[in-house]
Design an enzyme around this catalytic site. Structure first.
Site, PDB file in Angstrom:
ATOM      1  N   LYS A   1      82.539 -29.541  16.632  1.00 24.87           N
ATOM      2  CA  LYS A   1      83.245 -28.392  17.209  1.00 24.87           C
ATOM      3  C   LYS A   1      84.762 -28.448  17.046  1.00 24.87           C
ATOM      4  CE  LYS A   1      82.063 -25.372  19.515  1.00 24.87           C
ATOM      5  NZ  LYS A   1      81.569 -25.165  20.869  1.00 24.87           N
TER       6      LYS A   1
ATOM      7  N   SER B   1      84.766 -30.894  21.075  1.00 21.30           N
ATOM      8  CA  SER B   1      83.846 -30.992  22.201  1.00 21.30           C
ATOM      9  C   SER B   1      83.553 -32.453  22.489  1.00 21.30           C
ATOM     10  CB  SER B   1      82.571 -30.234  21.854  1.00 21.30           C
ATOM     11  OG  SER B   1      81.485 -30.730  22.603  1.00 21.30           O
TER      12      SER B   1
ATOM     13  N   GLU C   1      92.443 -19.803  24.225  1.00 16.50           N
ATOM     14  CA  GLU C   1      91.620 -19.485  25.408  1.00 16.50           C
ATOM     15  C   GLU C   1      92.431 -19.615  26.697  1.00 16.50           C
ATOM     16  OE1 GLU C   1      87.192 -20.918  24.834  1.00 16.50           O
ATOM     17  OE2 GLU C   1      88.585 -22.329  23.946  1.00 16.50           O
TER      18      GLU C   1
ATOM     19  N   HIS D   1      86.975   0.176  18.310  1.00 12.19           N
ATOM     20  CA  HIS D   1      85.743  -0.175  19.052  1.00 12.19           C
ATOM     21  C   HIS D   1      85.142  -1.498  18.570  1.00 12.19           C
ATOM     22  CE1 HIS D   1      85.753   4.109  20.354  1.00 12.19           C
ATOM     23  NE2 HIS D   1      86.117   4.313  19.098  1.00 12.19           N
TER      24      HIS D   1
END
Ligand code: ARG
Length: 491
Positions: free
Chosen positions: A288, A282, A295, A161
């Site tokens: 970043k 970024s 992704e 979970h």
């Protein structure tokens, strides 16, 4: 009802294209499969060769015509012919053959239709791509196994979970992913057997009255057998549906790894860092480091599932036999294959260059009282109380939120069991051991468990199996290559 000759098709001088020119450009564009056919150009030449050799052997074309056409096919292969304003690659190649050989070139299509031709071409190209994909998958599995082998002692938190559950090891975790990909490989291998079947000779659907030899073209093209019923042969695309299903399952499995890479690289987790080659930055936030490769792997999963759903929807409720709708299925196969393959490849590169923060992983493995199960198990082992009572006792002290001590345990046990564990041999040492993530892991040495003895065994078993798999895929590849090499030398 009947087609006017001026509306299209191949003329005997091969040059004049007056026919198709009468079709408005936008109609031709709509009908054309040119784009997806790039992938079957070579396959189509192979199918032409095999069909011609068989026609010659059956006495249906002369040896001279056969070898003249094959010379032209050789030339077309070198030239990497571009499809002009023809409907598809089959028509384009045949037109060129007729243009260069003359009317005799028109014998190539004896006892054949584009319907069996295209089905054969797709299967040829698809088997080739499946072999490549299976090899990429084997590489990824090996990367995971190697990494697991180096991390049998690396303690990490295990989750259910997405909550801290019990300590485990990085090896155990990576092996879980590797095993799911091994099943994906198994599925693809089984699907390959059904892909590598020859529909050639089915003609439009009703076979042909010419005395052709389907077994011979099957053998020449390195197929393992026939799609026997000629109606089934031209109308089924279930081999595509099956492979896209397998690819979708593979992608779903890959997306789980991708998701963990993304999650674990956040500052909240801080378990790993991606190599710069597999991350981006970024355009506005200079600090970043984004896990873009993982992704996109996660995102492409949606695209592959989309290909499957598209293909299923196109095939649904199609009456027998060939319907032009089937042309619409093929691009989904090519895209699905490409996306799956590039994803496997990217994740392999990404995983093999990951840097794990082992200190952080180990530290985190004890948080969230993840050793509670072992504490309850120890109470059972030492005092003989039933597990459900031990569960209640540990559950009570877990609520306090701090590291449990023996007096607390005694108090809770009095309530649920009516005795103090410390008076039944439960010592501070036993308590400490139960709370230690490393000894938790070491105790779990049953088959498939995270104990280093067990994960080492699993890694070594799987390394042997995967090498055998690699050999098997190479054998499948050689069988195909040998057949095609021989075919290319035939006249
Ligand atoms: N381009 C077609 C396809 O991909 C080839 C078969 C065309 N057959 C036909 N009867 N128009 O399905």
């Amino acid at each position: 009802m009947f087609r006017d000759q001026r509306l299209g098709g191949i003329t005997l001088d091969g040059k004049r294209d007056g026919s198709t020119a009468t079709l408005p450009e936008y109609v031709l564009e709509f009908l054309s499969s040119k784009e997806a056919d790039r992938r079957i150009f070579e396959a189509d030449l192979l199918v032409d060769r095999a069909h011609l050799i068989m026609l010659k052997e059956q006495g249906l074309v002369s040896a001279e015509t056969c070898s003249r056409i094959i010379d032209v096919l050789d030339k077309l292969e070198e030239r990497d012919l571009r499809v002009g304003n023809e409907e598809d690659v089959h028509e384009a190649i045949e037109k060129q053959v007729i243009a260069l050989v003359g009317p005799e070139g028109g014998r190539m299509h004896t006892g054949r239709s584009r319907n069996d031709e295209v089905a054969t071409c797709i299967r040829l190209a698809q088997r080739d791509q499946m072999l490549d994909l299976m090899n990429e998958l084997i590489s990824l599995i090996k990367t995971l196994l190697d990494l697991a082998g180096k991390n049998t002692e690396t303690i990490i938190p295990g989750y259910t979970h997405t909550q801290h559950a019990q300590p485990t090891t990085l090896a155990h975790h990576l092996l879980a992913h590797a095993d799911s990909y091994a099943r994906d490989l198994e599925r693809l291998k089984e699907a390959y057997m059904r892909v590598n079947q020859s529909p050639l000779g089915a003609a439009a659907f009703a076979s042909t009255g010419f005395n052709i030899n389907r077994q011979r073209t099957c053998q020449l093209l390195g197929f393992d057998g026939l799609v026997e019923n000629s109606m089934d042969a031209v109308s089924t695309r279930d081999f595509i549906l099956e492979v896209l299903s397998d690819l979708s399952i593979l992608m779903v499995n890959l997306s789980r790894l991708a998701e963990e890479i993304i999650l674990w690289s956040t500052s909240e987790f801080g378990y790993l860092e991606l190599d710069n080659r597999f991350a981006s930055t970024s355009s506005i936030m200079p600090q970043k480091k984004n896990p873009d490769t993982a992704e996109l792997a996660r995102g492409k999963t949606g695209s592959v599932i989309g290909s499957l759903v598209s293909a299923l929807s196109i095939c649904k409720a199609l009456p027998m036999s060939y319907n032009r709708d089937l042309q619409e299925v093929t691009p989904h196969l090519w895209r699905g294959m490409d996306w799956a393959r590039s994803t496997v490849r990217i994740l392999n590169g990404c995983v093999s260059t990951l840097k794990f923060n082992k200190a952080r992983l180990e530290e985190s493995s004890a948080s969230g009282f993840s050793t509670a199960t072992e504490l309850a198990d120890s109470l059972v082992r030492i005092t003989g109380m039933p597990f459900r009572i031990a569960h209640l006792i540990v559950g009570r002290i877990a609520a306090s939120g701090h590291k449990p001590n023996l007096p607390e345990l005694d108090t809770a046990a009095m309530e649920f069991a009516g005795f103090r564990p410390s008076e039944h041999g439960f010592s501070v040492e036993i308590l400490e051991k139960a709370l230690d993530p490393r000894s938790n892991v070491a105790l779990r040495s049953n088959t498939g468990g995270p104990a280093p003895t067990e994960t080492k065994r699993m890694v070594s078993d799987r390394l042997t199996t995967i090498d055998e798999e690699k050999d098997r895929i190479s054998e499948m590849r050689s069988r195909v290559d040998n057949a095609l090499d021989a075919l290319k030398n035939m006249r």
